[in-house]
Structures are given as structure tokens and as C-alpha cells.
Motif scaffolding. Structure first.
Motif, short mmCIF file in Angstrom:
data_model
loop_
_atom_site.label_atom_id
_atom_site.label_comp_id
_atom_site.label_asym_id
_atom_site.label_seq_id
_atom_site.Cartn_x
_atom_site.Cartn_y
_atom_site.Cartn_z
N ARG A 50 -69.21 -84.30 -49.67
CA ARG A 50 -68.25 -83.27 -49.42
C ARG A 50 -68.01 -83.17 -47.85
O ARG A 50 -69.02 -83.24 -47.29
CB ARG A 50 -68.57 -82.08 -49.96
N ILE A 51 -66.86 -82.87 -47.47
CA ILE A 51 -66.42 -83.04 -45.88
C ILE A 51 -67.06 -81.68 -45.39
O ILE A 51 -66.49 -80.74 -45.96
CB ILE A 51 -64.93 -83.55 -45.72
N ARG A 52 -67.70 -81.67 -44.49
CA ARG A 52 -68.19 -80.46 -43.78
C ARG A 52 -67.57 -80.10 -42.38
O ARG A 52 -67.76 -78.92 -41.95
CB ARG A 52 -69.68 -80.25 -44.03
N GLU A 53 -67.52 -81.06 -41.64
CA GLU A 53 -67.16 -81.12 -40.24
C GLU A 53 -66.13 -82.16 -39.91
O GLU A 53 -65.69 -83.26 -40.78
CB GLU A 53 -68.19 -81.46 -39.54
N ALA A 54 -65.20 -81.89 -39.22
CA ALA A 54 -64.15 -82.49 -38.39
C ALA A 54 -64.10 -82.43 -37.20
O ALA A 54 -64.15 -81.55 -36.53
CB ALA A 54 -62.97 -82.15 -39.37
N PHE A 55 -63.11 -83.53 -36.65
CA PHE A 55 -62.54 -83.52 -35.20
C PHE A 55 -61.37 -84.42 -35.39
O PHE A 55 -61.15 -85.44 -36.07
CB PHE A 55 -63.54 -84.51 -34.40
N ILE A 56 -60.08 -83.64 -34.87
CA ILE A 56 -58.93 -84.32 -34.61
C ILE A 56 -58.27 -84.14 -33.74
O ILE A 56 -58.29 -83.16 -32.69
CB ILE A 56 -58.15 -83.63 -36.00
N CYS A 57 -57.66 -85.40 -33.02
CA CYS A 57 -56.94 -85.31 -31.83
C CYS A 57 -55.65 -86.16 -31.88
O CYS A 57 -55.60 -87.01 -32.76
CB CYS A 57 -57.91 -85.78 -30.44
N ILE A 58 -54.76 -85.77 -31.12
CA ILE A 58 -53.73 -86.56 -30.94
C ILE A 58 -53.35 -87.12 -29.48
O ILE A 58 -53.57 -86.48 -28.53
CB ILE A 58 -52.23 -85.89 -31.23
N VAL A 59 -53.19 -88.43 -29.29
CA VAL A 59 -53.30 -89.06 -28.10
C VAL A 59 -52.36 -90.21 -27.96
O VAL A 59 -51.90 -90.73 -28.85
CB VAL A 59 -54.72 -89.68 -27.56
N ASP A 60 -51.55 -90.22 -26.76
CA ASP A 60 -50.52 -91.00 -26.53
C ASP A 60 -51.23 -92.44 -25.68
O ASP A 60 -51.58 -92.13 -24.41
CB ASP A 60 -49.50 -90.62 -25.70
N LEU A 61 -51.61 -93.08 -26.26
CA LEU A 61 -52.40 -94.27 -25.35
C LEU A 61 -51.41 -95.00 -24.48
O LEU A 61 -52.16 -95.46 -23.42
CB LEU A 61 -52.62 -95.44 -26.54
N SER A 62 -50.30 -94.76 -24.26
CA SER A 62 -49.46 -95.20 -23.24
C SER A 62 -49.81 -94.49 -21.70
O SER A 62 -49.44 -95.13 -20.92
CB SER A 62 -47.99 -95.27 -23.42
N LYS A 63 -50.43 -93.48 -22.16
CA LYS A 63 -50.77 -92.74 -20.73
C LYS A 63 -52.42 -92.69 -20.43
O LYS A 63 -52.88 -92.12 -19.66
CB LYS A 63 -50.34 -91.26 -21.05
N CYS A 64 -53.00 -93.55 -21.17
CA CYS A 64 -54.70 -93.60 -21.00
C CYS A 64 -54.86 -95.14 -20.44
O CYS A 64 -54.37 -96.09 -20.84
CB CYS A 64 -55.20 -93.43 -22.48
N SER A 65 -56.09 -94.93 -19.92
CA SER A 65 -56.64 -96.21 -19.59
C SER A 65 -57.49 -96.80 -20.54
O SER A 65 -57.42 -98.02 -20.54
CB SER A 65 -57.61 -96.02 -18.15
N SER A 66 -57.91 -96.45 -21.39
CA SER A 66 -58.59 -96.75 -22.60
C SER A 66 -57.66 -97.43 -23.47
O SER A 66 -56.47 -96.61 -23.80
CB SER A 66 -59.35 -95.73 -23.34
N GLN A 67 -57.79 -98.56 -24.08
CA GLN A 67 -56.97 -99.18 -25.15
C GLN A 67 -57.84 -99.82 -26.22
O GLN A 67 -59.00 -99.92 -26.26
CB GLN A 67 -56.27 -100.17 -24.35
N TRP A 68 -57.40 -100.16 -27.28
CA TRP A 68 -57.77 -100.97 -28.41
C TRP A 68 -58.53 -101.97 -27.77
O TRP A 68 -57.69 -102.73 -26.98
CB TRP A 68 -56.95 -101.11 -29.39
N SER A 69 -59.59 -102.49 -28.21
CA SER A 69 -60.09 -103.72 -27.82
C SER A 69 -59.67 -105.14 -28.41
O SER A 69 -58.76 -104.74 -29.24
CB SER A 69 -61.74 -103.61 -28.35
#
Length: 185
Positions: free
Chosen positions: A124-143
Motif C-alpha cells: 500500500r502506498i504510504r508516501e509520495a513525491f510529485i513535481c512538474i519540471v520543464d527540462l528545456s529550462k534545466c541543465s540536467s537531462q535524460w542520460s
């Protein structure tokens, strides 16, 4: 995206309640055994949970959000899962407590709905983290995708913090990387 964030925050308790009390028991019924029995001998439990829970979670969240936010629609193609107005959104779930997410090797739209969940021993799910991110504005990208698995990973550098909109939980700033911190539901 602010409106989407507010709606997700509002419906999240009902989504998790439905998943925990209706959808997961239905999965257990289909498996013919409990979560513990189904995943007891798995070497990669978080991967197996993701494979089994992703559609249940995403469909339940979509139904709850789209009931309120009428221009939030499914748009399942390689690289996106939803559309809000004219903005394509990629959705990724993770059941690992690592700082990142794993995806397929396909090109993705820049805007991502990234979710992490933690289950108890009964699935059963007890904890969560959720975010929205626009990768075009980030230095981090998918490998770059792995040749053997067609998988790629993403985690975020601390410089990306201002471009990550945390919907639920919090983002811890470490020396180099950001760490998603799940919150009890």
C-alpha cells in the motif's frame, strides 16, 4: 502548470485511497495472491512494483484530475502521456528512494510530471513525491539510452532547483544533486 499542481495536490489523498483500497486489492485478486506473496522473491522489487502499479496509478490520477481540469487529456505517444491545453506532458513514476527516475530510450517532450511513491510491506502506498519540471529550462537531462536495455535515467543538479515545481513532498539540496523527499499521505 500551477493549476495542474493545485488540482493534483487536492485529489492526491483520494487517488491514493482508491489505489490502496480498490485498485491494489483488484491486482491481488487477479494475481491470485497477496502483494507480499507476488513480489517476495523479486530481486528488483521497485522495478516490479513500477511495472505492476504504473497503469493503475496513472489511470486513477488521470480520472481524478480530468474530472476537475477539463483541458487535461490523455495523449499517449512516444514522449508524452498527457496534454494540458497545448502543452505535452511526459509522466514518470518511481518506487525507488533514489534521487532519479528511469525511462525508456525514446525522445520525450520537455515538460515532465515526475512522481515517486513508497509502499509499505503490504504494497500500500504510504508516501509520495510529485513535481512538474520543464527540462528545456534545466541543465540536467535524460542520460543517453543504454544499448542493452533502451533505458535512460534522470536526476537533477542543485542548479535546477528553481525550474522544478514541487507539487507534493520537498526537494532537498545536497552538495551537487537534488534529492526528492517523499511525504506521508
Amino acid at each position: 502548470m500551477q493549476q495542474l499542481s493545485e488540482v493534483i495536490r487536492k485529489v492526491l489523498p483520494a487517488v491514493i485511497k482508491e489505489v490502496n483500497e480498490v485498485r491494489i486489492p483488484a491486482l491481488e485478486s487477479a494475481w491470485g495472491r497477496s502483494f507480499k506473496e507476488e513480489l517476495a522473491n523479486e530481486d528488483q522489487v521497485t522495478v516490479e512494483i513500477s511495472k505492476n502499479y504504473n497503469r493503475v496509478l496513472n489511470n486513477t490520477l488521470f480520472r481524478h484530475v480530468s474530472a476537475i481540469l477539463k483541458d487535461f487529456r490523455e495523449h499517449t505517444t512516444n514522449g508524452s502521456d498527457y496534454v494540458l491545453g497545448d502543452v505535452l506532458i511526459e509522466d514518470k513514476n518511481s518506487f525507488s528512494d533514489s534521487g532519479g527516475w528511469v525511462g525508456n530510450g525514446f525522445d520525450k517532450t520537455p515538460v515532465h510530471l515526475l512522481k515517486k511513491f513508497k509502499c509499505d510491506d503490504n504494497g500500500r502506498i504510504r508516501e509520495a513525491f510529485i513535481c512538474i519540471v520543464d527540462l528545456s529550462k534545466c541543465s540536467s537531462q535524460w542520460s543517453d539510452r543504454s544499448i542493452n536495455t533502451n533505458r535512460s535515467v534522470i536526476s537533477f543538479d542543485k542548479e535546477d532547483l528553481s525550474n522544478i515545481h514541487v507539487v507534493y513532498g520537498e526537494m532537498k539540496v545536497n552538495r551537487v544533486k537534488l534529492k526528492p523527499i517523499m511525504k506521508k499521505i
